[in-house]
Design an enzyme around this catalytic site. Structure first.
Site, mmCIF file in Angstrom:
data_model
loop_
_atom_site.group_PDB
_atom_site.id
_atom_site.type_symbol
_atom_site.label_atom_id
_atom_site.label_comp_id
_atom_site.label_asym_id
_atom_site.label_seq_id
_atom_site.Cartn_x
_atom_site.Cartn_y
_atom_site.Cartn_z
ATOM 1 N N HIS A 248 -4.562 0.609 7.731
ATOM 2 C CA HIS A 248 -3.222 1.201 7.811
ATOM 3 C C HIS A 248 -3.103 2.386 6.842
ATOM 4 C CE1 HIS A 248 1.313 0.935 8.183
ATOM 5 N NE2 HIS A 248 1.161 1.659 7.091
ATOM 6 N N GLU A 249 -3.535 2.183 5.594
ATOM 7 C CA GLU A 249 -3.438 3.256 4.594
ATOM 8 C C GLU A 249 -4.381 4.403 4.926
ATOM 9 O OE1 GLU A 249 -0.958 3.227 2.699
ATOM 10 O OE2 GLU A 249 -0.493 1.156 3.192
ATOM 11 N N GLN B 153 2.627 9.961 1.792
ATOM 12 C CA GLN B 153 3.952 9.322 1.804
ATOM 13 C C GLN B 153 4.821 9.732 0.613
ATOM 14 O OE1 GLN B 153 2.211 5.186 2.482
ATOM 15 N NE2 GLN B 153 4.141 5.073 3.606
ATOM 16 N N GLY C 259 0.835 -1.194 0.000
ATOM 17 C CA GLY C 259 0.000 0.000 0.000
ATOM 18 C C GLY C 259 0.868 1.241 0.000
ATOM 19 N N HIS D 200 -3.013 6.836 7.278
ATOM 20 C CA HIS D 200 -2.075 7.794 6.668
ATOM 21 C C HIS D 200 -2.778 9.074 6.222
ATOM 22 C CE1 HIS D 200 1.863 5.975 6.533
ATOM 23 N NE2 HIS D 200 1.409 4.844 6.022
ATOM 24 N N CYS E 55 5.823 -0.177 7.522
ATOM 25 C CA CYS E 55 5.412 0.980 6.736
ATOM 26 C C CYS E 55 6.598 1.458 5.909
ATOM 27 C CB CYS E 55 4.947 2.089 7.685
ATOM 28 S SG CYS E 55 4.389 3.572 6.834
ATOM 29 N N LEU E 56 6.354 1.785 4.642
ATOM 30 C CA LEU E 56 7.455 2.220 3.774
ATOM 31 C C LEU E 56 8.104 3.507 4.277
ATOM 32 C CD1 LEU E 56 5.941 1.490 0.225
ATOM 33 C CD2 LEU E 56 7.604 0.116 1.504
HETATM 34 NI NI NI Z 1 2.387 3.000 5.988
#
Ligand code: NI
Length: 196
Positions: free
Chosen positions: A147-148, A50, A45, A151, A105-106
Site C-alpha cells: 500500500h505504501e 501524503q 503507514g 503511494h 488510507c489517511l
Molecule cells: Ni495510503
C-alpha cells in the site's frame, strides 16, 4: 511537528516520486515529523507524497495489527516489530495467490474497501543510514508495504477497485478533495472552496 496530510485529488499523490540520497536536506527532521504525523492520525503507514513531498520515502509501524488474535503468534511477533523507514524501496518479486483485505488510507478518510494483493514480496530498500537491505515480507506486513509502496508510484488503493465500486465511491472521493469531510487530524484539501 505534525504536518497536514494531503487529501485525495491532490496531484502530488499521482506523481511517480523520485529517489533521494543522504544529501537530502533536513531528512532526519522530515522523518521525525512524518512519524509524529502518522501516530497522530493513528495510521500504520505514511508515505512522503501524503505530506506533499514527491520522494521515495515511507514509514510503517504495523504494531497495531499485532493484537489481531486470528493471526499466528509468529505473524503477530513480526508485526509487533515491523516499525521501519523505507527509502528508495523496490519490490523485486511478488508471489502467491491474491488475497483480500479491507484497506484504508489517511489521504482518503472514511473510505475502506476490499483490495486484492499477492501475499509474499521480496523487497530492497535503504534505511535511514542509507544502508541497503533485502527482505521477504508476508501477509499483513507485505500488505502494508504494498500500500505504501504504491503511494511512491502515484497509485492509490481506490485505483485497484472494480469499475462498479469506483463508480459507487466517486462522489465520496469528490467530497474528500473539496474538504467536505471530517477527519480527526490535520489535512490539506486540493479543491477546498474558500469562503468569501
Ligand atoms: Ni495510503
Amino acid at each position: 511537528m505534525i504536518l497536514p496530510i494531503v487529501a485525495f485529488g491532490d496531484p502530488v499523490l499521482r506523481k511517480v516520486a523520485v529517489e533521494i540520497n543522504a544529501d537530502y536536506p533536513e531528512l532526519k527532521t522530515l522523518i521525525a515529523n512524518m512519524k509524529e504525523t502518522m501516530y497522530n492520525a493513528a495510521g500504520v503507514g505514511l508515505a512522503a507524497p501524503q505530506i506533499g513531498k514527491s520522494i521515495r520515502l515511507f514509514l510503517i509501524d504495523a504494531s497495531p495489527f499485532a493484537d489481531d488474535e486470528e493471526l499466528s503468534e509468529k505473524d503477530r511477533d513480526v508485526l509487533k516489530n515491523f516499525n521501519k523507514v523505507f527509502i528508495n524501496a523496490r519490490i523485486l518479486k511478488e508471489e502467491g495467490t491474491e488475497w483480500v483485505f479491507n484497506e484504508g488510507c489517511l489521504s482518503i478518510p472514511d473510505v475502506r474497501e476490499d483490495v486484492f494483493r499477492q501475499p509474499e514480496i521480496t523487497i530492497e530498500y535503504q534505511d535511514e543510514e542509507f544502508k541497503t537491505h533485502t527482505e521477504t515480507l508476508n501477509g499483513l506486513a507485505a500488505r502494508v508495504f504494498q500500500h505504501e509502496y504504491d503511494h511512491i508510484d502515484g497509485i492509490l488503493f481506490t485505483d485497484k477497485l472494480s469499475t462498479l465500486k469506483k463508480r459507487l465511491i466517486k462522489k465520496k472521493l469528490e467530497h474528500i478533495s473539496k474538504g467536505k469531510i471530517r477527519a480527526n487530524y490535520r489535512m490539506r484539501f486540493p479543491n477546498l472552496k474558500k469562503k468569501k
